[in-house]
Design an enzyme around this catalytic site. Structure first.
Site, PDB file in Angstrom:
ATOM      1  N   SER A   1      32.514  41.461  50.261  1.00 33.26           N
ATOM      2  CA  SER A   1      31.370  42.165  50.836  1.00 33.26           C
ATOM      3  C   SER A   1      30.932  41.455  52.107  1.00 33.26           C
ATOM      4  O   SER A   1      30.853  40.226  52.144  1.00 33.26           O
ATOM      5  CB  SER A   1      30.221  42.208  49.826  1.00 33.26           C
ATOM      6  OG  SER A   1      30.621  42.911  48.662  1.00 33.26           O
TER       7      SER A   1
ATOM      8  N   HIS B   1      35.562  46.581  48.139  1.00 31.87           N
ATOM      9  CA  HIS B   1      34.981  45.249  48.350  1.00 31.87           C
ATOM     10  C   HIS B   1      34.056  44.830  47.216  1.00 31.87           C
ATOM     11  O   HIS B   1      33.447  45.648  46.531  1.00 31.87           O
ATOM     12  CB  HIS B   1      34.269  45.161  49.704  1.00 31.87           C
ATOM     13  CG  HIS B   1      32.967  45.886  49.796  1.00 31.87           C
ATOM     14  ND1 HIS B   1      31.771  45.318  49.398  1.00 31.87           N
ATOM     15  CD2 HIS B   1      32.650  47.125  50.269  1.00 31.87           C
ATOM     16  CE1 HIS B   1      30.780  46.173  49.635  1.00 31.87           C
ATOM     17  NE2 HIS B   1      31.291  47.276  50.150  1.00 31.87           N
ATOM     18  N   CYS B   2      34.022  43.522  47.018  1.00 33.90           N
ATOM     19  CA  CYS B   2      33.149  42.902  46.020  1.00 33.90           C
ATOM     20  C   CYS B   2      32.723  41.550  46.578  1.00 33.90           C
ATOM     21  O   CYS B   2      33.037  41.212  47.716  1.00 33.90           O
ATOM     22  CB  CYS B   2      33.869  42.754  44.677  1.00 33.90           C
ATOM     23  SG  CYS B   2      35.327  41.695  44.736  1.00 33.90           S
ATOM     24  N   SER B   3      32.020  40.768  45.789  1.00 36.67           N
ATOM     25  CA  SER B   3      31.447  39.524  46.304  1.00 36.67           C
ATOM     26  C   SER B   3      32.502  38.543  46.808  1.00 36.67           C
ATOM     27  O   SER B   3      32.294  37.858  47.808  1.00 36.67           O
ATOM     28  CB  SER B   3      30.583  38.849  45.229  1.00 36.67           C
ATOM     29  OG  SER B   3      31.357  38.597  44.069  1.00 36.67           O
TER      30      SER B   3
ATOM     31  N   SER C   1      37.305  43.728  42.800  1.00 37.88           N
ATOM     32  CA  SER C   1      38.108  44.647  43.612  1.00 37.88           C
ATOM     33  C   SER C   1      39.495  44.859  43.016  1.00 37.88           C
ATOM     34  O   SER C   1      40.008  45.984  42.966  1.00 37.88           O
ATOM     35  CB  SER C   1      38.240  44.122  45.047  1.00 37.88           C
ATOM     36  OG  SER C   1      36.993  44.104  45.700  1.00 37.88           O
TER      37      SER C   1
END
EC number: 3.1.3.48
Length: 299
Positions: A99, A229-231, A237
């Site tokens: 992200s 997207h992810c952290s 993801s």
């Protein structure tokens, strides 16, 4: 590789039918077996990257880089990474990344523009992005990022996700619609999942992709990957990618192989699904989904 490891590796490569998969998941020791798979595949992928780097000329790079085996697509300057992952019979279906934060906001939209992105899947809680939000939450509002202008056209709120239609406009006049899917059901504890809802979410995104693909074909445009997207860019993801691949494969062949799929993803993204609970969740989500299909066929 010893004989025992070779046998386990062969087992991991097997594709199983629905009844065999359901039978495996009902075994008392299935979680222990899934965790063993996870450990083995991570070890194998680490060896794969080590040998891959070892065969290259690393004299100018030094021993530290060889040990780290940093992927080529990591942008160390902005500390952000974009990693392509193949779908089922679809080359580079996904573009996984972390992200965006304040430093990588421009790289995020620049990559979306260059890669012809039409669909974005967000697996981070929206509260985590308030400081570094990259689009406007309200309809008719505009978010600007250097030469990019992102207008929110429509917002549709569902129980476990929010669909936002965006218009991405470059200062050169190029305009593109992007469908943004924010999955809001990912648990904070990373354990209390909603498998049925998450699978339904993946199927919804694929339906949207099919519609965009038809439109792109009519306009002689190339469909870009789904940006996920992810952290951190490689746990949530890649869970999404793995489940999407397994769902697609099962739909086409009635077979599924979670370890085989995981192994292939790890060859494209070295850090994919490094958390064992996420790997267990992949099995649990598929179990819920395949069970529902099996039950519907018997009624």
């Amino acid at each position: 590789m010893d004989n025992k490891s070779q046998r386990r590796n062969n087992e991991n490569q097997k594709k199983v039918e629905a009844l065999d998969f359901l039978s495996f998941m009902r075994r008392p020791n299935c979680i222990a077996e899934i965790l063993r798979q996870h450990t083995q595949i991570i070890e194998e992928s680490n060896n794969y990257y080590y040998l891959k780097m070892k065969t290259k000329d690393n004299k100018s790079q030094g021993p530290l880089r060889s040990l780290l085996c940093l992927p080529k697509n990591v942008n160390q300057k902005t500390d952000s990474a974009f990693c392509s992952v193949d779908g089922y019979n679809v080359k580079n279906k996904f573009l996984c990344t972390r992200s965006p934060n304040q430093d990588s906001l421009y790289q995020f939209w620049s990559m979306a523009y260059k890669k012809n992105i039409h669909i974005i899947v967000m697996l981070s809680p929206i509260d985590n992005l308030m400081r570094h939000r990259y689009w406007s939450l309200e309809e008719d509002e505009v978010f600007e990022c250097r030469e990019f202008r992102i207008e929110t056209l429509q917002v549709d709120v569902q129980a476990f996700y929010i669909t936002t239609t965006l218009q991405l406009k470059h200062e050169n006049g190029a305009v593109r619609k992007i469908v943004h899917f924010n999955y809001t059901g990912w648990p904070v504890d990373n354990i209390s999942h909603h498998p049925k809802e998450f699978i339904s979410f993946i199927l919804t995104v694929n339906s949207a992709r099919d519609e965009v693909d038809k439109l792109s074909a009519r306009n002689s445009h190339t469909l870009g990957p789904i940006m996920v997207h992810c952290s951190d860019g490689f746990n949530n993801s890649c869970v999404y990618c793995l489940l999407d691949i397994c769902i697609s494969e099962f739909g086409a062949t009635s077979n599924v192989s979670v370890p085989n799929t995981f192994s292939k993803i790890r060859q494209q993204n070295r850090h994919a699904i490094s958390q064992p609970e996420n790997y267990v969740y992949c099995y649990q989500a598929l179990y819920v989904w395949i069970s529902s299909i099996s039950n519907s066929l018997h009624h």
